[in-house]
Design an enzyme around this catalytic site. Structure first.
Site, PDB file in Angstrom:
ATOM      1  CB  SER A 194      -8.180   3.864   2.510  1.00 32.31           C
ATOM      2  OG  SER A 194      -7.389   3.021   3.645  1.00 32.31           O
TER       3      SER A 194
ATOM      4  CE  LYS B  72      -3.863   2.026   2.757  1.00 34.22           C
ATOM      5  NZ  LYS B  72      -4.889   1.770   3.843  1.00 34.22           N
TER       6      LYS B  72
ATOM      7  CB  SER C 268      -8.174   0.954   5.660  1.00 33.46           C
ATOM      8  OG  SER C 268      -9.184   1.875   5.318  1.00 33.46           O
TER       9      SER C 268
HETATM   10  N1  GLN Z   1     -13.069   4.247   5.883  1.00 27.59           N
HETATM   11  C1  GLN Z   1     -12.497   4.853   7.118  1.00 27.59           C
HETATM   12  C2  GLN Z   1     -12.244   6.264   7.067  1.00 27.59           C
HETATM   13  O1  GLN Z   1     -12.293   6.673   6.114  1.00 27.59           O
HETATM   14  C3  GLN Z   1     -11.446   4.029   7.729  1.00 27.59           C
HETATM   15  C4  GLN Z   1     -10.077   4.293   6.768  1.00 27.59           C
HETATM   16  C5  GLN Z   1      -8.858   3.219   7.358  1.00 27.59           C
HETATM   17  O2  GLN Z   1      -9.175   2.264   7.913  1.00 27.59           O
HETATM   18  N2  GLN Z   1      -7.749   3.705   7.080  1.00 27.59           N
HETATM   19  O3  GLN Z   1     -11.559   6.757   8.010  1.00 27.59           O
END
Ligand code: GLN
Length: 474
Positions: free
Chosen positions: A150, A75, A174
């Protein structure tokens, strides 16, 4: 594509080579990267060098490690020395980190071959990968839909058979949410199990690196490599890497399992049905299933959207046009900072910085941030009470299967709700895994989530293995 474990075994015994495995991976990337936009950067030269090192070790008759010659996707919020790292943001475009994250060093030492950097929502803020400044990633199983986020690029790399393994970060879901939407295994380890050194910070008290894989065994193998104490991360747990692969066939006989009302309510019927089918598989394997309610979990989303933006507003203050990446010149330093941040950050990141700054501001701190911390403590206590009754918990990973690109892009609340079932684990600092189990609308995959106390990874992986077998995967 072969599993990571099969590839490592082939490479180690000379039936294949790391270089050959890398070529297969690069071929798969070339075939679909334009369509799916999975990788932001393919590090062909670096990967060739890493593969050559593995092949040299084996040529000398030495052991190249548990991931010998296994291609892996990284990532793009994980620093790798000399490799462009953008965090999906224009503000870091062109930046090459001068050091590598601990997880990169551990992967290389285990024989893995990092292939490149995967797309993500900008600074890992989002649930669909549509917030990337460089354009969305598409779901390999249905390209008109999102892969989740994400870590959407990492999940898609594995689902599209570009690499058998990937790493992502999970702050509120995410890893688990995109893994579920792409039909693969994803795990959020206990906070502190995997070093965060070199992970670009979003919300430091919640962020955790973890594995993506097609099989539970591969996920366990990768997590064993990633986990372990790191003196460079002050929140790293002091214990050595846990033994996970050795416990994969422990099963669930005699275990007490709780299905949590709050972790299925609001999910589509087709998802609740798969969770129920998973519970039956656990009963068939000798476990007892009880229904539980943990009402505190309903407050998770609200607490998260104060704590995570508060920490982000502080963490993202370092992007000032002086130290990293983009600089937009202006008359004086303050104007340069403002112009740089205005041009460099996307809308969702700006929204989070504003929310977090507000929640931390004088006069509101106690009412918002302070209150959210109290809720977080209540959730930790509520989970602890549940784990006095049962060994682990079960729920849905997501409320729906993969949704269409654009469907939630203009409605932040609808997007935030994608993580309603995953966020509580992050607030508690505990462990959870998603494993594909059955399919729903349009034959799209469904993930079942297993949650356990801190350091329960071995137990969760062996329970996930029970579901994998029950779902007809070897
Ligand atoms: N979707 C969640 C957010 O937007 C979690 C994102 C994540 O785990 N990095 O914060």
């Amino acid at each position: 594509m072969k599993t990571a474990v099969q590839i490592a075994s082939d490479v180690q015994r000379g039936a294949s080579s790391a270089d050959e495995q890398l070529s297969l991976s690069l071929e798969a990337v070339r075939a679909r990267n334009e369509e799916l936009h999975v990788f932001l950067y393919v590090d062909e030269d670096g990967a060739r060098e890493a593969a050559a090192r593995v092949d040299d070790v084996i040529a000398k008759g030495d052991n190249a490690g548990p991931l010998a010659g296994v291609p892996i996707a990284i990532k793009d919020n994980v620093c790798q020395r000399g490799v462009p790292t953008t965090c999906g943001s224009k503000i870091l475009q062109g930046w090459r980190p001068p050091y590598s994250a601990t997880v990169i060093d551990r992967l290389l030492a285990a024989g893995a071959v990092p292939v490149g950097k995967t797309n993500l929502d900008e600074f890992a803020m989002g649930s669909s990968t549509e917030n990337s400044a460089f354009g969305p990633t598409r779901n390999p199983l249905c390209p008109s839909r999102v892969p989740g986020g994400s870590s959407g690029g990492s999940a898609a790399a594995v689902a599209a058979d570009m690499t058998p393994l990937a790493i992502g970060s999970d702050t509120g879901g995410s890893i688990r949410q995109p893994a579920a939407l792409c039909g693969i295994v994803g795990m959020k380890p206990t906070y502190g199990l995997v070093s965060r050194y070199g992970l670009i910070a979003f919300s430091s008290s919640l962020d955790q690196i973890g594995p993506f894989a097609k099989t539970v065994t591969d996920a366990a193998t990768l997590l064993e490599v990633l986990a372990g104490h790191d003196p460079m991360d002050s929140t790293s747990l002091p214990e050595p890497s846990p033994s996970l692969v050795a416990h994969l066939n422990d099963g669930v006989a005699g275990k007490r399992i709780g299905v949590v009302t709050e972790l299925i309510e609001g999910a589509d019927d087709e998802i609740v049905n798969e969770v129920r089918r998973a519970l039956q598989a656990f009963r068939d394997a000798g476990a007892t299933v009880v229904e539980l309610s943990i009402p505190e979990l309903r407050l998770g989303l609200s607490a998260y959207y104060l704590i995570a933006p508060a920490e982000a507003s502080s963490n993202l203050a370092r992007y000032d046009g002086v130290r990293y990446g983009l600089r937009v010149d202006a008359a004086d330093v303050t104007a340069m900072n403002e112009a740089t941040r205005t041009a460099g950050f996307g809308d969702e990141v700006k929204r989070r910085i504003m929310l977090g700054t507000y929640a931390l501001s004088a006069g509101y701190y106690d009412a918002y941030y302070g209150q959210a911390l109290k809720v977080r403590t209540q959730m930790i206590d509520a989970f602890a009470r549940a784990y006095r009754e049962v060994d682990f918990l079960v729920g849905a990973t997501t409320p729906t299967v993969a949704f269409a690109i654009g469907e939630k892009a203009s409605n932040p609340m609808a997007m935030y709700l994608s993580d309603v079932f995953t966020i509580p684990t992050n607030l508690a600092g505990e462990a959870a895994i998603t494993v594909p189990f059955g399919t729903g609308e349009a034959d799209l995959p469904i993930g079942v989530q297993l949650l356990g106390p801190g350091r329960s990874e071995a137990q969760l992986l062996s329970a996930a293995r029970v579901l994998e077998l029950a779902d007809g995967r070897p």
